[in-house]
Design an enzyme around this catalytic site. Sequence first.
Site, mmCIF file in Angstrom:
data_model
loop_
_atom_site.group_PDB
_atom_site.id
_atom_site.type_symbol
_atom_site.label_atom_id
_atom_site.label_comp_id
_atom_site.label_asym_id
_atom_site.label_seq_id
_atom_site.Cartn_x
_atom_site.Cartn_y
_atom_site.Cartn_z
ATOM 1 N N GLU A 73 -2.340 2.753 5.984
ATOM 2 C CA GLU A 73 -2.317 3.860 5.008
ATOM 3 C C GLU A 73 -3.198 5.024 5.461
ATOM 4 O OE1 GLU A 73 0.015 3.577 3.165
ATOM 5 O OE2 GLU A 73 0.257 1.412 3.029
ATOM 6 N N GLY A 127 0.817 -1.204 0.000
ATOM 7 C CA GLY A 127 0.000 0.000 0.000
ATOM 8 C C GLY A 127 0.846 1.246 0.000
ATOM 9 N N HIS A 177 -1.504 7.531 7.596
ATOM 10 C CA HIS A 177 -0.712 8.546 6.887
ATOM 11 C C HIS A 177 -1.550 9.786 6.559
ATOM 12 C CE1 HIS A 177 3.082 6.467 6.304
ATOM 13 N NE2 HIS A 177 2.486 5.409 5.789
ATOM 14 N N GLN A 185 2.616 10.206 1.511
ATOM 15 C CA GLN A 185 4.002 9.717 1.486
ATOM 16 C C GLN A 185 4.808 10.306 0.331
ATOM 17 O OE1 GLN A 185 2.593 5.417 2.103
ATOM 18 N NE2 GLN A 185 4.642 5.365 2.997
#
Lengths: 166, 173
Positions: free
Chosen positions: A139, A47, A142, A52
């Site tokens: 994820e 992922g 994030h 990012q």
Amino acid sequence: MAVLEILTYPDDRLRQVSEPVKQFDAALQGCIDDLEETRLAGPGAVGIAAAQVAWFQRVLIVDVSGRKKTGNHGHLILVNPEITEWDGFAIGREGCLSVPDYTGNVVRAERIQLDALDRDGNALCFDMEGFEARAVQHEMDHLDGLLFLDRLVSRRQDLFQRKVYK
Amino acid sequence: MSNWYMLTLVGKDQPGIVARVTTALFEAGSNLGETSMIRLGEYFTVMMMVRSDAGDDALCSVLQPVVDALGLVLHIHAIDGGLHHRPIPDVCILVHGGDRAGIVSQVTSKAAQAGLNILDLESDVGGTESEPIYILQIEGMATQGVESVEKALAPLQADGVKIDVRPIDTLIG
């Protein structure tokens, strides 16, 4: 398409909270394609979140379909994802493209119900469990400026926390 | 040129061992790498990778006052390499049962024959003095596959030892 630079900890930008996607235009499509190319260029990531690559919109990609014996919904592009239900918890080992050369134990919900939009803005709803649910939770962190490092639990204590009784 | 050393320190546990040792190293311009520090019995044990430009004699003299004050035993060993060579474990083995001689020997011998490379092992004796139990946790790399390790250890279950072999699925996201 392009492979983008991945932000690595302790870059402060990884702490930024991402904004919801409002426009499903060509620019969004291009960014999603770049994000996927970046994921695939990395070392076996299941992922990646837009944050990012310093793109602070609520977009992530998860694909655990390449793993053996792992329940999954295939290749998923998830826009503005929201977890609507959690159930159970499990400890698992995680690493991150943004935290090279370190892995640690993290507690995640075992099962989740997820609402999201696809890349064209169509509504999606999934019941997920296990590794795929873990990947989505990793994820989604994030998107809120969190890393698995913020959720580490001791490696030494897990004998009594894991479900060892079958 | 930077050099890496493996430092081993052991001594009766008391408050301040880590603080004093690491402060002495820091003030001498050394850097820590991977470390393992844990109390075993009444002793505190430290193993750490230390990077220093000064050489092992200088490291030794930097630590000597702390070692003398706290009654520690120090060993310094020059090592190759450095950081960022960390292998990722792919198997976890949990073993527990009534304590008896030879559990670690039998488990690790059979696992080694099945291709296990141990990266981390810790064991403890719990229970009571009259009925001690032994708990062993291992993480490693199953170079011939997790099933190979599982199969090799299965016969030991018959001796009243509970053995659980599980893959470690590391999620990279």
